[in-house]
Design an enzyme around this catalytic site. Structure first.
Site, PDB file in Angstrom:
ATOM      1  N   GLU A 118       0.839  -1.209   0.000  1.00  0.00           N
ATOM      2  CA  GLU A 118       0.000   0.000   0.000  1.00  0.00           C
ATOM      3  C   GLU A 118       0.876   1.261   0.000  1.00  0.00           C
ATOM      4  O   GLU A 118       0.591   2.226  -0.711  1.00  0.00           O
ATOM      5  CB  GLU A 118      -0.942  -0.014   1.210  1.00  0.00           C
ATOM      6  CG  GLU A 118      -1.967  -1.136   1.124  1.00  0.00           C
ATOM      7  CD  GLU A 118      -2.932  -1.147   2.302  1.00  0.00           C
ATOM      8  OE1 GLU A 118      -2.489  -1.493   3.413  1.00  0.00           O
ATOM      9  OE2 GLU A 118      -4.101  -0.809   2.108  1.00  0.00           O
ATOM     10  N   GLU A 138      -3.318  -9.960   3.932  1.00  0.00           N
ATOM     11  CA  GLU A 138      -4.531  -9.608   4.687  1.00  0.00           C
ATOM     12  C   GLU A 138      -5.594 -10.679   4.503  1.00  0.00           C
ATOM     13  O   GLU A 138      -6.306 -11.040   5.448  1.00  0.00           O
ATOM     14  CB  GLU A 138      -5.096  -8.264   4.198  1.00  0.00           C
ATOM     15  CG  GLU A 138      -4.288  -7.056   4.607  1.00  0.00           C
ATOM     16  CD  GLU A 138      -3.217  -6.682   3.598  1.00  0.00           C
ATOM     17  OE1 GLU A 138      -2.772  -7.560   2.825  1.00  0.00           O
ATOM     18  OE2 GLU A 138      -2.800  -5.510   3.591  1.00  0.00           O
TER      19      GLU A 138
HETATM   20  C1  1HE Z   1       6.629  -8.913  11.906  1.00  0.00           C
HETATM   21  C2  1HE Z   1       5.964  -8.670  10.677  1.00  0.00           C
HETATM   22  C3  1HE Z   1       4.749  -7.938  10.717  1.00  0.00           C
HETATM   23  C4  1HE Z   1       7.764  -9.776  10.261  1.00  0.00           C
HETATM   24  N1  1HE Z   1       4.285  -7.538  11.917  1.00  0.00           N
HETATM   25  N2  1HE Z   1       6.123  -8.498  13.062  1.00  0.00           N
HETATM   26  N3  1HE Z   1       2.037  -8.548   6.951  1.00  0.00           N
HETATM   27  C5  1HE Z   1       2.237  -9.864   6.882  1.00  0.00           C
HETATM   28  O1  1HE Z   1       1.366 -10.671   7.120  1.00  0.00           O
HETATM   29  C6  1HE Z   1       3.641 -10.303   6.520  1.00  0.00           C
HETATM   30  C7  1HE Z   1       4.249 -11.016   7.688  1.00  0.00           C
HETATM   31  N4  1HE Z   1       5.679 -11.230   7.507  1.00  0.00           N
HETATM   32  C8  1HE Z   1       6.199 -12.234   6.742  1.00  0.00           C
HETATM   33  O2  1HE Z   1       5.490 -12.921   6.016  1.00  0.00           O
HETATM   34  C9  1HE Z   1       7.674 -12.436   6.822  1.00  0.00           C
HETATM   35  O3  1HE Z   1       8.123 -11.910   8.044  1.00  0.00           O
HETATM   36  C10 1HE Z   1       8.485 -11.766   5.675  1.00  0.00           C
HETATM   37  C11 1HE Z   1       8.205 -12.518   4.349  1.00  0.00           C
HETATM   38  C12 1HE Z   1       8.142 -10.297   5.506  1.00  0.00           C
HETATM   39  C13 1HE Z   1       9.996 -11.836   5.992  1.00  0.00           C
HETATM   40  O4  1HE Z   1      10.371 -13.170   6.272  1.00  0.00           O
HETATM   41  P1  1HE Z   1      11.753 -13.430   7.071  1.00  0.00           P
HETATM   42  O5  1HE Z   1      11.921 -14.925   7.110  1.00  0.00           O
HETATM   43  O6  1HE Z   1      12.837 -12.629   6.463  1.00  0.00           O
HETATM   44  O7  1HE Z   1      11.542 -12.846   8.544  1.00  0.00           O
HETATM   45  P2  1HE Z   1      10.719 -13.449   9.785  1.00  0.00           P
HETATM   46  O8  1HE Z   1      11.568 -14.425  10.513  1.00  0.00           O
HETATM   47  O9  1HE Z   1       9.377 -13.924   9.363  1.00  0.00           O
HETATM   48  O10 1HE Z   1      10.469 -12.131  10.658  1.00  0.00           O
HETATM   49  C14 1HE Z   1      11.513 -11.557  11.439  1.00  0.00           C
HETATM   50  C15 1HE Z   1      10.855 -10.898  12.617  1.00  0.00           C
HETATM   51  O11 1HE Z   1       9.994  -9.855  12.149  1.00  0.00           O
HETATM   52  C16 1HE Z   1       9.952 -11.848  13.387  1.00  0.00           C
HETATM   53  O12 1HE Z   1       9.952 -11.447  14.736  1.00  0.00           O
HETATM   54  P3  1HE Z   1      10.891 -12.174  15.841  1.00  0.00           P
HETATM   55  O13 1HE Z   1      10.616 -11.414  17.094  1.00  0.00           O
HETATM   56  O14 1HE Z   1      10.440 -13.608  15.860  1.00  0.00           O
HETATM   57  O15 1HE Z   1      12.310 -12.031  15.333  1.00  0.00           O
HETATM   58  C17 1HE Z   1       8.578 -11.568  12.811  1.00  0.00           C
HETATM   59  O16 1HE Z   1       7.527 -11.880  13.706  1.00  0.00           O
HETATM   60  C18 1HE Z   1       8.667 -10.071  12.604  1.00  0.00           C
HETATM   61  N5  1HE Z   1       7.719  -9.610  11.600  1.00  0.00           N
HETATM   62  N6  1HE Z   1       6.703  -9.208   9.676  1.00  0.00           N
HETATM   63  C19 1HE Z   1       4.974  -7.821  13.048  1.00  0.00           C
HETATM   64  N7  1HE Z   1       4.051  -7.615   9.598  1.00  0.00           N
HETATM   65  C20 1HE Z   1      -2.983  -0.578   6.886  1.00  0.00           C
HETATM   66  S1  1HE Z   1      -3.520  -2.146   6.987  1.00  0.00           S
HETATM   67  C21 1HE Z   1      -2.281  -3.152   6.352  1.00  0.00           C
HETATM   68  C22 1HE Z   1      -2.572  -4.569   6.709  1.00  0.00           C
HETATM   69  C23 1HE Z   1      -1.374  -5.432   6.558  1.00  0.00           C
HETATM   70  O17 1HE Z   1      -0.315  -4.994   6.216  1.00  0.00           O
HETATM   71  S2  1HE Z   1      -1.618  -7.076   6.907  1.00  0.00           S
HETATM   72  C24 1HE Z   1      -0.162  -7.833   6.345  1.00  0.00           C
HETATM   73  C25 1HE Z   1       0.860  -7.918   7.427  1.00  0.00           C
END
Ligand code: 1HE
Length: 264
Positions: A118, A138
């Protein structure tokens, strides 16, 4: 220069001989540049307070990913009213990006997902490297886009592709994403930022009124009924042409002092 905002997760650097390029960096690598409330408010503040020397901006993300979207860790139990205001907060920030003072170029790598997509969609040019991928998780998280995605993303790729992405969790890789319309430029791995800076330098040389017309008039004309659009276009054209800078530039071409259009 660091932005004078409440978030340390986003930085503003002003670059160029005339301080004409703003470089905005999402800097929350440990969370893959996921956007929490303070970061979205800081982004809004940056665009509201850009120095007047700035003529173009580049936004990029530190690390391997552009942006993982909304920080799901801060997704509290919100009632309907709070949820609406949260979404409106994103709208206000991304409106400042799209309809702010200068064109914005997004340099994309890795995840460009959810709210990250976005944000990228609110920019005027998107440059992706070969590691970029696009998704709208989402759909699988039981929520809906809330950062203007339902308005802006279909304008890039069409309603049908966005519907498919949200219904099925489809992920577009960099090549397919460029063909679908997410990015206007596709470059080798690690080169998105440099290409975005090169484009920003070029954009910064345009007459400011031309850039203003492209940012503020063109998208609105595109949404007007044709008869109104033609009138708005004529008014904008007349204003742009009347600027002394436009006259100087046209004279420079006629006198052989300006670059010709070159075949690419
Ligand atoms: C996060 C987030 C996040 C990572 N919020 N903490 N977005 C999503 O659903 C995407 C979610 N993220 C992923 O699918 C993956 O993290 C990635 C593909 C982006 C990256 O993967 P990777 O393997 O490099 O990293 P990771 O091990 O998944 O994440 C590293 C850390 O970042 C981990 O936390 P940790 O404390 O365990 O180290 C993850 O939990 C954290 N992390 N993404 C919170 N999004 C205005 S409305 C908009 C609505 C949306 O955007 S919904 C979609 C949200």
């Amino acid at each position: 220069m660091t932005s004078n905002t409440s978030s340390t997760d986003i930085q503003l650097d002003i670059r160029g001989a005339h301080q004409e390029i703003a470089v905005i960096r999402l800097s929350r690598v440990a969370k893959r540049n996921a956007v929490n409330d303070s970061l979205i408010l800081a982004l809004r503040d940056i665009f509201e307070k850009l120095p007047t020397t700035v003529r173009a901006a580049v936004i990029h993300g530190e690390g391997e990913h552009f942006c993982a979207g909304l920080d799901l860790g801060e997704l509290e139990e919100r009632d309907a009213g709070q949820g609406m205001h949260h979404s409106r907060m994103w709208h206000a920030a991304l409106e400042r990006v799209q309809f702010g003072p200068v064109p914005v170029i997004a340099a994309l790598q890795g995840a460009v997902v959810g709210g990250g997509l976005e944000l990228a969609s609110a920019c005027h040019i998107r440059v992706a490297d070969e590691t970029a991928f696009y998704a709208l998780p989402e759909g699988s998280r039981g929520i809906f886009v809330g950062g203007g995605g339902s308005v802006r993303i279909p304008k890039l790729i069409g309603v049908a592709r966005m519907t498919d992405m949200m219904l099925t969790g489809r992920v577009y890789n960099a090549q397919d994403g460029e063909r679908a319309g997410f990015a206007q430029y596709l470059v080798p791995e690690g080169q998105a930022f440099d290409k975005a800076m090169e484009l920003a330098a070029r954009v910064a040389q345009n007459a400011p009124l031309t850039n203003y017309a492209l940012m503020h008039a063109l998208p609105r004309i595109a949404e007007q009924p044709a008869e109104q659009g033609y009138l708005t276009e004529a008014l904008m054209a007349a204003i742009a042409q009347s600027a002394p800078e436009a006259k100087d530039r046209v004279r420079a071409f006629l006198e052989g002092r300006a670059a010709k259009v070159q075949k690419s």
